[in-house]
Design a protein around this motif. Structure first.
Motif, PDB file in Angstrom:
ATOM      1  N   ARG A  67       0.725 -28.610  -5.486  1.00  0.00           N
ATOM      2  CA  ARG A  67       0.079 -29.594  -6.187  1.00  0.00           C
ATOM      3  C   ARG A  67       1.276 -30.508  -6.831  1.00  0.00           C
ATOM      4  N   SER A  68       1.669 -29.115  -8.130  1.00  0.00           N
ATOM      5  CA  SER A  68       2.544 -28.858  -9.560  1.00  0.00           C
ATOM      6  C   SER A  68       3.848 -29.673  -8.795  1.00  0.00           C
ATOM      7  N   LEU A  69       4.086 -29.003  -7.678  1.00  0.00           N
ATOM      8  CA  LEU A  69       5.903 -28.687  -7.280  1.00  0.00           C
ATOM      9  C   LEU A  69       6.072 -29.836  -6.705  1.00  0.00           C
ATOM     10  N   ILE A  70       5.374 -31.093  -6.659  1.00  0.00           N
ATOM     11  CA  ILE A  70       5.748 -32.177  -5.637  1.00  0.00           C
ATOM     12  C   ILE A  70       5.391 -33.791  -6.477  1.00  0.00           C
ATOM     13  N   ASN A  71       5.759 -34.816  -6.042  1.00  0.00           N
ATOM     14  CA  ASN A  71       6.140 -36.008  -6.544  1.00  0.00           C
ATOM     15  C   ASN A  71       4.889 -36.574  -5.743  1.00  0.00           C
ATOM     16  N   LEU A  72       3.504 -36.673  -6.244  1.00  0.00           N
ATOM     17  CA  LEU A  72       2.458 -37.337  -5.437  1.00  0.00           C
ATOM     18  C   LEU A  72       2.402 -38.349  -5.575  1.00  0.00           C
ATOM     19  N   GLU A  73       2.444 -39.107  -6.701  1.00  0.00           N
ATOM     20  CA  GLU A  73       3.731 -41.145  -5.874  1.00  0.00           C
ATOM     21  C   GLU A  73       4.204 -41.298  -4.613  1.00  0.00           C
ATOM     22  N   GLY A  74       4.363 -39.728  -4.042  1.00  0.00           N
ATOM     23  CA  GLY A  74       5.943 -40.605  -3.263  1.00  0.00           C
ATOM     24  C   GLY A  74       5.140 -40.084  -2.017  1.00  0.00           C
ATOM     25  N   VAL A  75       6.247 -40.937  -0.720  1.00  0.00           N
ATOM     26  CA  VAL A  75       5.886 -40.149   0.619  1.00  0.00           C
ATOM     27  C   VAL A  75       5.872 -38.960   1.205  1.00  0.00           C
ATOM     28  N   GLY A  76       5.198 -38.323   1.433  1.00  0.00           N
ATOM     29  CA  GLY A  76       5.029 -36.642   1.989  1.00  0.00           C
ATOM     30  C   GLY A  76       4.410 -36.361   3.421  1.00  0.00           C
ATOM     31  N   LEU A  77       4.600 -35.180   3.567  1.00  0.00           N
ATOM     32  CA  LEU A  77       4.201 -34.635   4.653  1.00  0.00           C
ATOM     33  C   LEU A  77       4.142 -33.925   4.665  1.00  0.00           C
ATOM     34  N   GLU A  78       2.857 -33.080   5.208  1.00  0.00           N
ATOM     35  CA  GLU A  78       2.349 -32.130   5.071  1.00  0.00           C
ATOM     36  C   GLU A  78       1.879 -31.146   6.898  1.00  0.00           C
ATOM     37  N   ILE A  79       2.558 -29.797   6.702  1.00  0.00           N
ATOM     38  CA  ILE A  79       2.921 -29.287   8.179  1.00  0.00           C
ATOM     39  C   ILE A  79       1.054 -28.110   8.278  1.00  0.00           C
ATOM     40  N   GLY A  80       0.764 -28.165   9.133  1.00  0.00           N
ATOM     41  CA  GLY A  80      -0.327 -27.135   9.335  1.00  0.00           C
ATOM     42  C   GLY A  80      -1.191 -27.382   8.462  1.00  0.00           C
ATOM     43  N   PRO A  81      -2.393 -28.416   7.795  1.00  0.00           N
ATOM     44  CA  PRO A  81      -2.952 -28.056   6.727  1.00  0.00           C
ATOM     45  C   PRO A  81      -4.313 -27.554   7.750  1.00  0.00           C
ATOM     46  N   SER A  82      -4.608 -28.241   9.017  1.00  0.00           N
ATOM     47  CA  SER A  82      -5.528 -27.505  10.046  1.00  0.00           C
ATOM     48  C   SER A  82      -6.904 -28.447   9.177  1.00  0.00           C
ATOM     49  N   PHE A  83      -7.931 -27.166   8.472  1.00  0.00           N
ATOM     50  CA  PHE A  83      -9.103 -28.016   8.177  1.00  0.00           C
ATOM     51  C   PHE A  83      -9.491 -28.034   6.138  1.00  0.00           C
TER      52      PHE A  83
ATOM     53  N   PRO B 223     -17.888 -20.792  10.492  1.00  0.00           N
ATOM     54  CA  PRO B 223     -19.076 -20.733   9.194  1.00  0.00           C
ATOM     55  C   PRO B 223     -18.292 -20.982   7.604  1.00  0.00           C
ATOM     56  N   ASN B 224     -18.631 -21.994   7.081  1.00  0.00           N
ATOM     57  CA  ASN B 224     -17.497 -22.496   5.575  1.00  0.00           C
ATOM     58  C   ASN B 224     -16.540 -23.741   6.106  1.00  0.00           C
ATOM     59  N   VAL B 225     -16.781 -24.169   6.657  1.00  0.00           N
ATOM     60  CA  VAL B 225     -15.933 -25.136   6.966  1.00  0.00           C
ATOM     61  C   VAL B 225     -16.262 -26.635   7.370  1.00  0.00           C
ATOM     62  N   ASP B 226     -15.883 -27.014   6.506  1.00  0.00           N
ATOM     63  CA  ASP B 226     -16.239 -28.686   6.081  1.00  0.00           C
ATOM     64  C   ASP B 226     -15.283 -29.498   7.572  1.00  0.00           C
ATOM     65  N   LEU B 227     -15.843 -29.409   8.535  1.00  0.00           N
ATOM     66  CA  LEU B 227     -15.778 -30.765   8.891  1.00  0.00           C
ATOM     67  C   LEU B 227     -14.956 -32.151   8.789  1.00  0.00           C
ATOM     68  N   SER B 228     -15.446 -32.320   7.518  1.00  0.00           N
ATOM     69  CA  SER B 228     -14.981 -34.262   7.453  1.00  0.00           C
ATOM     70  C   SER B 228     -13.398 -33.942   6.101  1.00  0.00           C
ATOM     71  N   ARG B 229     -13.528 -32.506   6.072  1.00  0.00           N
ATOM     72  CA  ARG B 229     -11.770 -31.963   5.249  1.00  0.00           C
ATOM     73  C   ARG B 229     -10.709 -32.381   6.497  1.00  0.00           C
ATOM     74  N   ILE B 230     -10.745 -32.211   7.378  1.00  0.00           N
ATOM     75  CA  ILE B 230     -10.078 -32.400   8.330  1.00  0.00           C
ATOM     76  C   ILE B 230      -9.931 -33.954   8.788  1.00  0.00           C
ATOM     77  N   GLU B 231      -8.160 -33.979   8.291  1.00  0.00           N
ATOM     78  CA  GLU B 231      -7.888 -34.454   8.198  1.00  0.00           C
ATOM     79  C   GLU B 231      -7.230 -35.788   9.692  1.00  0.00           C
ATOM     80  N   GLU B 232      -6.770 -37.051   9.800  1.00  0.00           N
ATOM     81  CA  GLU B 232      -6.028 -37.317  11.041  1.00  0.00           C
ATOM     82  C   GLU B 232      -5.205 -37.204  11.165  1.00  0.00           C
ATOM     83  N   VAL B 233      -4.535 -36.447  12.393  1.00  0.00           N
ATOM     84  CA  VAL B 233      -2.998 -35.688  12.332  1.00  0.00           C
ATOM     85  C   VAL B 233      -1.867 -36.508  13.134  1.00  0.00           C
ATOM     86  N   ASP B 234      -0.458 -37.052  12.874  1.00  0.00           N
ATOM     87  CA  ASP B 234       0.233 -37.798  13.117  1.00  0.00           C
ATOM     88  C   ASP B 234       1.264 -37.387  14.263  1.00  0.00           C
ATOM     89  N   TYR B 235       1.315 -36.384  13.878  1.00  0.00           N
ATOM     90  CA  TYR B 235       2.215 -35.235  15.023  1.00  0.00           C
ATOM     91  C   TYR B 235       1.919 -34.223  15.698  1.00  0.00           C
TER      92      TYR B 235
END
Length: 277
Positions: free
Chosen positions: A8-24, A55-67
């Motif tokens: 997160r320190s490497l990017i502009n969090l105020e901008g428009v982003g794409l995260e690839i493969g975040p899974s859970f 085990p140890n997976v919070d399903l609520s952290r899974i984001e809606e997938v756009d692509y």
């Protein structure tokens, strides 16, 4: 897992982003108010089903997938050239079928000032440690082949040579536990033949990197005129992963190609610290 704060320190969090493969476990979450889109290999519903008993997976952290990716070009899938301020991919690039195609697609999806932030597993400290590091030539070959599935040779190497150290799939730099293969050779052969005869997709670590070997490949691809992305930031955690940020406006790696090549050899030699007879 990747150090999220580092990425997160490497990017502009105020901008428009794409995260690839975040899974859970997203690095930049929509639920935290970020303007970020998600690309993954499954829909959110399918990801929840996949991990419902894990085990140890919070399903609520899974984001809606756009692509939802089919293994092909993410540029063709998304179609938004010059759109993103940043792209984040944590422990993703080593899974790609066409590594050069992946970097090229990210470059074209980014704005001129955009940043690609990567967390990459260090082969010295993971189940990949008995496999040779990847080369620029292999990256070029995979790009020419234009496949959507991993080559049969990569499948066999994954199945036959992945290992555990002291029963763990990843470990710290000081670990000296004994190494053991995941599976017997005949089992690897049977799975490989099943893969070869059908159209199934196996998700593997297709690429193996030490810190210097990745910097060498990235620099080669730029020098060959195949990508415009250059190293903007590099940090070796000296543990299970290292971090790289790339952009079109960066100055690039300041370490010479010959030094990176020599360091790559030295890093590979350091992998086996306690061989088992």
């Amino acid at each position: 897992m990747a150090n999220k704060e580092k990425l997160r320190s490497l990017i502009n969090l105020e901008g428009v982003g794409l995260e690839i493969g975040p899974s859970f476990d997203p690095v930049v979450a929509k639920c935290d108010g970020h303007q970020v889109e998600v690309l993954d290999h499954l829909s959110a519903a399918d990801l929840r089903r996949k991990y419902q008993d894990a085990p140890n997976v919070d399903l609520s952290r899974i984001e809606e997938v756009d692509y939802v990716s089919d293994g092909g070009s993410i540029l063709e899938l998304i179609g938004k050239r010059g759109h993103y301020d940043y792209i984040v991919a944590s422990h993703v690039i080593e899974h790609t079928v066409d590594l050069l195609g992946f970097l090229s697609d990210c470059e074209q999806l980014l704005k001129p000032s955009g940043v690609l932030a990567l967390a990459i597993p260090d082969t010295r400290f993971s189940f990949d440690c008995l496999r040779p590091v990847s080369s620029t030539g292999q990256v070029l070959q995979a790009h020419v082949e234009q496949g959507k599935r991993h080559a049969i040779g990569k499948i066999f190497d994954e199945l036959a040579n992945n290992c555990l150290r002291g029963g763990a799939i990843a470990w710290s730099s000081g670990s000296k536990g004994p190494l053991a293969f995941f599976r017997p050779l005949n089992e690897a052969k049977a799975i490989m033949e099943q893969y070869q005869q059908g159209d199934m997709f196996l998700d593997i670590h297709a690429w193996q990197f030490t810190p210097s070997s990745f910097r060498l490949i990235a620099g080669d691809l730029f020098a060959l005129g195949l990508i415009e992305l250059r190293e903007q930031f590099f940090e070796d955690s000296n543990e299970r992963e290292f971090f790289v940020a790339m952009s079109k406006q960066a100055d690039g790696c300041q370490v010479s190609r010959i030094v990176l090549a020599q360091r790559t050899v030295l890093e590979q030699r350091a992998i086996i610290t306690n061989p088992t007879r």
